[in-house]
Enzyme design. Structure first.
Site, short mmCIF file in Angstrom:
data_model
loop_
_atom_site.label_atom_id
_atom_site.label_comp_id
_atom_site.label_asym_id
_atom_site.label_seq_id
_atom_site.Cartn_x
_atom_site.Cartn_y
_atom_site.Cartn_z
N HIS A 1 -27.03 24.77 132.08
CA HIS A 1 -26.43 25.37 133.26
C HIS A 1 -27.54 25.53 134.30
O HIS A 1 -28.70 25.76 133.94
CB HIS A 1 -25.77 26.71 132.95
N ASP B 1 -28.67 27.71 136.43
CA ASP B 1 -29.56 28.86 136.54
C ASP B 1 -30.62 28.90 135.44
O ASP B 1 -31.51 29.74 135.47
CB ASP B 1 -28.76 30.17 136.58
N HIS B 2 -30.53 27.97 134.50
CA HIS B 2 -31.51 27.90 133.42
C HIS B 2 -32.31 26.60 133.43
O HIS B 2 -33.21 26.45 132.61
CB HIS B 2 -30.80 28.03 132.07
N HIS C 1 -21.77 29.44 123.43
CA HIS C 1 -21.61 29.39 124.88
C HIS C 1 -20.70 28.20 125.20
O HIS C 1 -20.57 27.30 124.36
CB HIS C 1 -23.00 29.24 125.52
N ASP D 1 -27.75 32.74 127.22
CA ASP D 1 -26.29 32.78 127.32
C ASP D 1 -25.57 32.53 126.00
O ASP D 1 -25.59 31.43 125.44
CB ASP D 1 -25.83 31.74 128.34
#
Length: 301
Positions: A65, A67-68, A141, A204
């Site tokens: 994702h 943001d990672h 996740h 996450d």
């Protein structure tokens, strides 16, 4: 002198805010630097935190994702621009190989450093480095995600009073360590086992077996706490943890220092995460992370 500390580069989930950058965490572990989940803006946060590309030995991505992982492009190009002289190894879910390839070669640049790709496909050890083992555990996740754990090899602590009682000093201390005995005195007579330190990085995920396995017995646990407890249903739906859930994992795992991070932008009072963690029964050292914070790994007991 060895240094073991966490340098927090970013703490926001999904989108950055005025005060929180996307994720990014550097673990300084003696002479190595392990960069976890470089989100967008990580390269600039490294500059602000005094972290150089030369400090990086490994990059560990939990999942793809943005943001990672969106910061991978800039970080990898910076490693090449600065011509980092040592090997840099990247770990990430094998199922996201196409995303890693796109980020690694997102734009044109001169490739001067060979990044060693070592993707993760299953639970278990990834690397046995000098003094520690790096392992991964699958999390829960919407996209495949892995958490990481560093376990220092157990060692021995020499006991001065016992050495003195047996008249062992100077070069003989090193000799008994190497040979296991000296003049009828065994190494066990003058030392005791020293448990290796443990560090885990959990992003996450919902609660699952992997979370508990990673956290068990850790000296420091860095764990996502995206939601407050009143929004637990949202956490389950989106594959995240609440503050109370993260704290109970730390409590049940005997974690010495809990570092909570990856906060939703819907919340504006960071103290509430600490209140809920304490209400959940966690009594150890607790840090609600903010950008550019440095958190030392607890000293050995």
């Amino acid at each position: 002198m060895s240094v073991r500390e966490l340098v927090v580069l970013g703490t926001a989930s999904q989108v950055p805010t005025r005060h929180r950058n996307h994720n990014g965490y550097l673990l300084r572990w003696d002479g190595e630097g392990i960069l976890f989940d470089p989100g967008e803006g990580t390269q600039r946060q490294m500059v602000r935190a005094g972290v150089a590309a030369h400090d990086l030995n490994r990059i560990c991505v939990t999942h793809f994702h943005g943001d990672h992982s969106l910061g991978l492009a800039g970080v990898i190009q910076r490693i090449n621009l600065d011509k980092v002289p040592h090997e840099v190894t990247a770990h990430y879910p094998r199922s996201g190989q196409r995303f890693f390839d796109r980020l690694r070669y997102a734009t044109a640049y001169r490739e001067t450093v060979g990044i060693t790709e070592d993707p993760v496909a299953a639970d278990g050890p990834l690397a046995r480095a000098d003094g520690y083992t790096l392992e991964a555990r699958k999390l829960s996740h919407p996209v495949e995600s892995y958490g990481y754990r560093i376990t220092e090899h157990d060692g021995r602590r020499m006991l001065p009073e016992r050495l003195a009682a047996h008249g062992i000093k100077g070069p003989d201390v090193g000799r008994i360590q190497r040979e296991g005995s000296l003049g009828g005195v065994s190494l066990d007579d003058v030392s005791e086992m020293r448990r290796g330190q443990r560090f885990a990085f959990v992003m996450d995920t919902r609660l699952c077996d992997g979370v508990y396995a990673l956290a068990e017995g850790c000296d420091m646990l860095v764990i996502e706490s995206t939601f407050l407890d009143e929004d637990e249903q949202l956490a389950v739906e989106h594959g995240h943890l609440t503050a109370g859930q993260a704290a109970r994992v730390a409590r049940d795992g005997g974690v010495r220092h809990l570092v909570m991070t990856h906060f939703s932008q819907r919340y504006h009072d960071p103290d509430e995460f600490e209140r809920q963690a304490r209400a959940a029964g966690y009594e150890g050292e607790l840090t609600v992370a903010h950008d550019l914070l440095r958190v030392p790994v607890p000293k050995r007991r």
